[in-house]
Design a protein around this motif. Structure first.
Motif, PDB file in Angstrom:
ATOM      1  N   GLY A 179       0.812  -1.083   0.077  1.00 27.84           N
ATOM      2  CA  GLY A 179      -0.066  -0.010  -0.018  1.00 27.84           C
ATOM      3  C   GLY A 179       1.059   1.149   0.166  1.00 27.84           C
ATOM      4  N   SER A 180       1.962   1.191   0.808  1.00 29.42           N
ATOM      5  CA  SER A 180       2.962   2.431   0.654  1.00 29.42           C
ATOM      6  C   SER A 180       3.517   2.715  -0.320  1.00 29.42           C
ATOM      7  CB  SER A 180       3.634   2.358   1.777  1.00 29.42           C
ATOM      8  OG  SER A 180       4.473   1.176   1.864  1.00 29.42           O
ATOM      9  N   LEU A 181       4.028   1.380  -1.081  1.00 28.02           N
ATOM     10  CA  LEU A 181       4.807   1.396  -2.390  1.00 28.02           C
ATOM     11  C   LEU A 181       3.725   1.924  -3.604  1.00 28.02           C
ATOM     12  CD1 LEU A 181       6.769  -1.787  -2.350  1.00 28.02           C
ATOM     13  CD2 LEU A 181       7.708   0.510  -2.234  1.00 28.02           C
ATOM     14  N   ALA A 182       2.464   1.727  -3.256  1.00 29.00           N
ATOM     15  CA  ALA A 182       1.435   2.153  -4.566  1.00 29.00           C
ATOM     16  C   ALA A 182       1.560   3.617  -4.624  1.00 29.00           C
ATOM     17  CB  ALA A 182       0.015   1.577  -4.298  1.00 29.00           C
ATOM     18  N   ARG A 183       1.900   4.265  -3.452  1.00 31.65           N
ATOM     19  CA  ARG A 183       1.663   5.807  -3.605  1.00 31.65           C
ATOM     20  C   ARG A 183       2.886   6.450  -4.704  1.00 31.65           C
ATOM     21  NH1 ARG A 183       1.719   6.437   2.865  1.00 31.65           N
ATOM     22  NH2 ARG A 183      -0.241   5.358   3.365  1.00 31.65           N
ATOM     23  N   SER A 184       3.831   5.620  -4.795  1.00 35.19           N
ATOM     24  CA  SER A 184       4.793   6.016  -5.577  1.00 35.19           C
ATOM     25  C   SER A 184       5.242   5.379  -6.852  1.00 35.19           C
ATOM     26  CB  SER A 184       6.480   6.166  -4.811  1.00 35.19           C
ATOM     27  OG  SER A 184       6.552   5.131  -4.244  1.00 35.19           O
ATOM     28  N   HIS A 185       4.497   4.064  -7.129  1.00 35.99           N
ATOM     29  CA  HIS A 185       4.543   3.510  -8.016  1.00 35.99           C
ATOM     30  C   HIS A 185       3.267   2.782  -8.812  1.00 35.99           C
ATOM     31  CE1 HIS A 185       8.475   2.611  -5.935  1.00 35.99           C
ATOM     32  NE2 HIS A 185       8.956   2.359  -6.994  1.00 35.99           N
ATOM     33  N   GLU A 186       3.362   2.943 -10.197  1.00 37.63           N
ATOM     34  CA  GLU A 186       2.024   2.367 -10.956  1.00 37.63           C
ATOM     35  C   GLU A 186       1.708   1.084 -10.554  1.00 37.63           C
ATOM     36  OE1 GLU A 186       1.433   3.753 -14.644  1.00 37.63           O
ATOM     37  OE2 GLU A 186       2.826   5.337 -14.615  1.00 37.63           O
ATOM     38  N   ASP A 187       0.534   0.597 -10.743  1.00 39.73           N
ATOM     39  CA  ASP A 187       0.116  -0.816 -10.426  1.00 39.73           C
ATOM     40  C   ASP A 187       0.642  -1.574 -11.291  1.00 39.73           C
ATOM     41  OD1 ASP A 187      -1.361   0.026  -8.221  1.00 39.73           O
ATOM     42  OD2 ASP A 187      -3.450   0.136  -9.420  1.00 39.73           O
ATOM     43  N   ARG A 188       0.751  -1.091 -12.600  1.00 40.52           N
ATOM     44  CA  ARG A 188       1.336  -2.101 -13.614  1.00 40.52           C
ATOM     45  C   ARG A 188       2.641  -2.395 -13.279  1.00 40.52           C
ATOM     46  NH1 ARG A 188       0.747   2.124 -18.671  1.00 40.52           N
ATOM     47  NH2 ARG A 188       1.882   3.756 -17.627  1.00 40.52           N
ATOM     48  N   ASP A 189       3.728  -1.359 -12.768  1.00 41.99           N
ATOM     49  CA  ASP A 189       5.104  -1.654 -12.515  1.00 41.99           C
ATOM     50  C   ASP A 189       4.882  -2.634 -11.287  1.00 41.99           C
ATOM     51  OD1 ASP A 189       5.895  -0.322 -14.652  1.00 41.99           O
ATOM     52  OD2 ASP A 189       5.870   1.642 -13.473  1.00 41.99           O
ATOM     53  N   LEU A 190       4.329  -2.350 -10.244  1.00 42.36           N
ATOM     54  CA  LEU A 190       4.286  -3.163  -9.044  1.00 42.36           C
ATOM     55  C   LEU A 190       4.059  -4.788  -9.410  1.00 42.36           C
ATOM     56  CD1 LEU A 190       2.437  -0.970  -6.355  1.00 42.36           C
ATOM     57  CD2 LEU A 190       4.856  -1.825  -6.360  1.00 42.36           C
ATOM     58  N   LEU A 191       2.870  -4.921 -10.602  1.00 41.91           N
ATOM     59  CA  LEU A 191       2.603  -6.018 -10.928  1.00 41.91           C
ATOM     60  C   LEU A 191       3.683  -6.796 -11.494  1.00 41.91           C
ATOM     61  CD1 LEU A 191      -1.087  -6.048 -12.226  1.00 41.91           C
ATOM     62  CD2 LEU A 191      -0.200  -7.181 -10.237  1.00 41.91           C
ATOM     63  N   ARG A 192       4.586  -6.164 -12.319  1.00 40.56           N
ATOM     64  CA  ARG A 192       5.915  -6.792 -12.709  1.00 40.56           C
ATOM     65  C   ARG A 192       6.702  -7.023 -11.570  1.00 40.56           C
ATOM     66  NH1 ARG A 192       7.943  -2.626 -17.293  1.00 40.56           N
ATOM     67  NH2 ARG A 192       6.847  -3.738 -19.068  1.00 40.56           N
ATOM     68  N   TYR A 193       6.995  -6.445 -10.777  1.00 39.12           N
ATOM     69  CA  TYR A 193       8.066  -6.678  -9.798  1.00 39.12           C
ATOM     70  C   TYR A 193       7.449  -7.887  -8.870  1.00 39.12           C
ATOM     71  CZ  TYR A 193       9.422  -1.825 -10.813  1.00 39.12           C
ATOM     72  OH  TYR A 193       9.694  -0.665 -11.483  1.00 39.12           O
ATOM     73  N   LEU A 194       6.308  -7.688  -8.422  1.00 32.63           N
ATOM     74  CA  LEU A 194       6.006  -8.963  -7.296  1.00 32.63           C
ATOM     75  C   LEU A 194       5.621 -10.287  -8.282  1.00 32.63           C
ATOM     76  CD1 LEU A 194       3.093  -6.661  -5.926  1.00 32.63           C
ATOM     77  CD2 LEU A 194       5.107  -7.619  -4.874  1.00 32.63           C
ATOM     78  N   LEU A 195       5.320  -9.992  -9.509  1.00 34.58           N
ATOM     79  CA  LEU A 195       4.900 -11.551 -10.325  1.00 34.58           C
ATOM     80  C   LEU A 195       6.574 -12.019 -10.481  1.00 34.58           C
ATOM     81  CD1 LEU A 195       2.222 -10.967 -12.588  1.00 34.58           C
ATOM     82  CD2 LEU A 195       2.165 -12.211 -10.546  1.00 34.58           C
ATOM     83  N   SER A 196       7.314 -11.187 -10.716  1.00 38.94           N
ATOM     84  CA  SER A 196       8.907 -11.604 -10.901  1.00 38.94           C
ATOM     85  C   SER A 196       9.263 -12.156  -9.624  1.00 38.94           C
ATOM     86  CB  SER A 196       9.847 -10.746 -11.505  1.00 38.94           C
ATOM     87  OG  SER A 196       9.465 -10.060 -12.649  1.00 38.94           O
ATOM     88  N   PHE A 197       9.071 -11.643  -8.510  1.00 39.88           N
ATOM     89  CA  PHE A 197       9.365 -11.903  -7.039  1.00 39.88           C
ATOM     90  C   PHE A 197       8.680 -13.558  -7.034  1.00 39.88           C
ATOM     91  CE2 PHE A 197       8.587 -12.068  -2.445  1.00 39.88           C
ATOM     92  CZ  PHE A 197      10.201 -12.117  -2.100  1.00 39.88           C
ATOM     93  N   ALA A 198       7.508 -13.690  -7.235  1.00 41.17           N
ATOM     94  CA  ALA A 198       6.957 -15.100  -7.221  1.00 41.17           C
ATOM     95  C   ALA A 198       7.530 -15.995  -7.974  1.00 41.17           C
ATOM     96  CB  ALA A 198       5.386 -14.828  -7.469  1.00 41.17           C
ATOM     97  N   LEU A 199       7.963 -15.584  -9.371  1.00 44.87           N
ATOM     98  CA  LEU A 199       8.628 -16.343 -10.367  1.00 44.87           C
ATOM     99  C   LEU A 199       9.877 -16.873  -9.707  1.00 44.87           C
ATOM    100  CD1 LEU A 199       8.152 -17.389 -13.349  1.00 44.87           C
ATOM    101  CD2 LEU A 199       9.499 -15.495 -14.001  1.00 44.87           C
ATOM    102  N   PHE A 200      10.583 -16.159  -8.924  1.00 40.89           N
ATOM    103  CA  PHE A 200      11.903 -16.670  -8.334  1.00 40.89           C
ATOM    104  C   PHE A 200      11.727 -17.641  -7.237  1.00 40.89           C
ATOM    105  CE2 PHE A 200      14.616 -16.108  -4.505  1.00 40.89           C
ATOM    106  CZ  PHE A 200      15.913 -16.703  -5.132  1.00 40.89           C
ATOM    107  N   GLY A 201      10.419 -17.611  -6.412  1.00 40.65           N
ATOM    108  CA  GLY A 201      10.061 -18.700  -5.719  1.00 40.65           C
ATOM    109  C   GLY A 201       9.525 -20.003  -6.083  1.00 40.65           C
ATOM    110  N   VAL A 202       9.052 -19.978  -7.503  1.00 42.31           N
ATOM    111  CA  VAL A 202       8.686 -20.996  -7.967  1.00 42.31           C
ATOM    112  C   VAL A 202       9.969 -21.767  -8.539  1.00 42.31           C
ATOM    113  CG1 VAL A 202       7.657 -21.988 -10.167  1.00 42.31           C
ATOM    114  CG2 VAL A 202       6.425 -20.155  -8.846  1.00 42.31           C
ATOM    115  N   LEU A 203      10.799 -21.108  -9.064  1.00 47.03           N
ATOM    116  CA  LEU A 203      12.108 -21.581  -9.466  1.00 47.03           C
ATOM    117  C   LEU A 203      12.770 -22.414  -8.326  1.00 47.03           C
ATOM    118  CD1 LEU A 203      13.990 -18.819 -11.631  1.00 47.03           C
ATOM    119  CD2 LEU A 203      13.131 -21.080 -12.277  1.00 47.03           C
ATOM    120  N   LEU A 204      12.616 -21.921  -7.202  1.00 50.81           N
ATOM    121  CA  LEU A 204      13.300 -22.468  -5.981  1.00 50.81           C
ATOM    122  C   LEU A 204      12.562 -24.050  -5.661  1.00 50.81           C
ATOM    123  CD1 LEU A 204      13.750 -19.814  -3.433  1.00 50.81           C
ATOM    124  CD2 LEU A 204      15.453 -20.975  -4.947  1.00 50.81           C
TER     125      LEU A 204
END
Length: 478
Positions: A323-348
């Motif tokens: 919620g705090s990050l959403a004030r300075s980042h667009e939703d579409r950019d946050l989605l990129r970062y968070l899904l990439s983070f989840a993708l790293f977890g799937v690789l593990l």
């Protein structure tokens, strides 16, 4: 004398006006208090339902085995709830056109009965009882009612805070559910209960009995304390376009469906697709844990429950951070970062060593091959880290996806029987249901290869989501 009489009349008029405004103020305060109580009760059902959904997770495989079924069916036992909830959500959406009190009471009654039936399966040694009980739990699922309540009654100014409370209640339920399962593992006794007869209480039946009592008490409080809220725009809520509602409920529903599909723009479709994949992969990760950890690491119910509690407790602070990050980042950019983070977890979580090494017995491997197998296969530590990363990334991206959906959706699609809230509930529930079914099928194919059967497709789906966001990046702005 006339002047004195005039002054006395003035004082009398002032007194009557003062009494009238005072009584009106008291009525307004009483009405506002009743509205707050009803909102709290609505959010309480969200919390209880999420507890109910996750409380059976750690013991589902063990319960199926005790009832004479296969452990691999444990995920299907969990999945009976979202399959049934998909149908009940539509019925509740229609029913809430005329009010919220009766649907909530009916929902609580269905949930109490379903949990009682689930717990009674142990007494009668019946897989059918357990499956039907979980299906009835899904039919009582109040998520559609909860979302509609917020959409129709919360003002624009308070909607963000009320929605945040809704997410927080669900997140808290996700943490409490597995914790309750671990706690109930310490109890085992028989009791003679009026109407029920001999009750066998243990770690497998306890969740059903405890939740049946909880929903029964909740239903009583609903009857005594819940008051119908004032809708902000009843005509829009009931008719979907602010028009006149048909007397035929079926005709009105299909008219609402037809209008909704006409308003399905590309950004809305992309958001719903992201939501489906999110729920599918998240359900794969959480519901497969009992089977995977038992077969690979020898974990018991307490270990699995503790993992689930730890992951659930991360959700609330993570939601605040996003919620705090959403004030300075667009939703579409946050989605990129968070899904990439989840993708790293799937690789593990993918067992790369199984892709080239068929021999799994360490004594039959050379030292080099043994080291390679250890490095590329998920051990307990890597599995826990991967699980936490995947679930955290997906849970955070869900809130961002819902935020983006609320910004790109047409105002006409935000209300009515077949609204965006119902669509997101249905797609999310469908993702859960497909995920649970896929876990059961994967377990039947091979427990040894289950990680790869589950998470290689999950990896491909998340890559597809990132490509989808990149291809439609411009239209996902709000």
């Amino acid at each position: 004398a006339e002047r004195r009489m005039s002054k006395m009349e003035g004082r009398d008029d002032g007194t009557s006006v003062s009494v009238s405004s005072s009584s009106k103020s008291k009525r307004e305060r009483k009405k506002a208090k009743a509205q707050i109580v009803s909102l709290v009760l609505n959010l309480t059902s969200t919390f209880l339902y999420m507890v109910n959904y996750y409380v059976v997770g750690p013991t589902s495989s063990k319960y199926m085995s005790e009832l004479g079924g296969r452990e691999e069916w444990g995920a299907f036992l969990i999945g009976m709830t979202p399959w049934a909830a998909m149908f009940s959500a539509v019925l509740y959406s229609v029913w809430t056109n005329s009010g919220f009190r009766r649907p909530l009471i009916f929902s609580a009654a269905m949930l109490a009965t379903g949990n009682l039936l689930y717990a009674s399966a142990y007494k009668y040694d019946s897989v059918t009882y357990a499956l039907v009980g979980r299906a009835m739990t899904g039919l009582g699922g109040p998520r559609g009612i909860n979302r509609r309540y917020i959409a129709d009654t919360a003002s624009v100014e308070s909607r963000t805070s009320v929605s945040a409370a809704f997410v927080a209640c669900g997140a808290l339920g996700m943490a409490v559910g597995p914790g309750l399962a671990v706690f109930l593992e310490h109890f085992k006794f028989d009791a003679d209960v009026p109407l029920l007869g001999d009750v066998q209480f243990n770690g497998m039946t306890g969740p059903g009995y405890v939740m049946a009592v909880a929903w029964g008490l909740y239903a009583i409080v609903l009857v005594l304390a819940f008051k119908e809220p004032v809708r902000i725009d009843y005509r829009a809520a009931a008719g979907g376009d602010g028009g006149k509602q048909s007397e035929n409920i079926v005709v009105d529903f299909f008219r609402s469906v037809k209008a909704a599909f006409k308003l399905m723009t590309l950004p809305v479709v992309v958001c719903l697709a992201l939501l489906f994949v999110n729920k599918f992969v998240a359900e794969e990760t959480t519901s497969s844990a009992p089977m995977i950890t038992k077969s690979r690491y020898g974990w018991d119910v307490s270990d699995v429950g503790s993992l689930s509690v730890g992951i659930g407790l991360l959700v609330v602070p993570l939601t605040v951070l996003v919620g705090s990050l959403a004030r300075s980042h667009e939703d579409r950019d946050l989605l990129r970062y968070l899904l990439s983070f989840a993708l790293f977890g799937v690789l593990l979580l993918i067992d790369f060593s199984a892709l080239w090494e068929s021999e799994r017995e360490p004594s039959k491997l050379t030292p080099l091959r043994r080291e390679l197998v250890w490095f590329f296969s998920p051990g307990p530590f890597k599995y826990v880290v991967g699980n936490v990363v995947v679930f955290s990334g997906l849970q955070a991206s869900e809130s961002v996806t819902m935020s983006l959906l609320s910004k790109v959706v047409s105002p006409r699609l935000a209300a009515g029987t077949f609204n965006s809230g119902l669509l997101s509930t249905e797609l999310g529930t469908f993702g859960r249901a497909i995920g649970d079914t896929y876990i059961s099928l994967a377990g039947l194919v091979s427990l040894d290869m289950m990680l790869n059967i589950l998470f290689i497709p999950a990896f491909c789906l998340l890559v597809g989501c990132l490509i989808l966001i990149d291809r439609h990046y411009k239209v996902l702005s709000a």
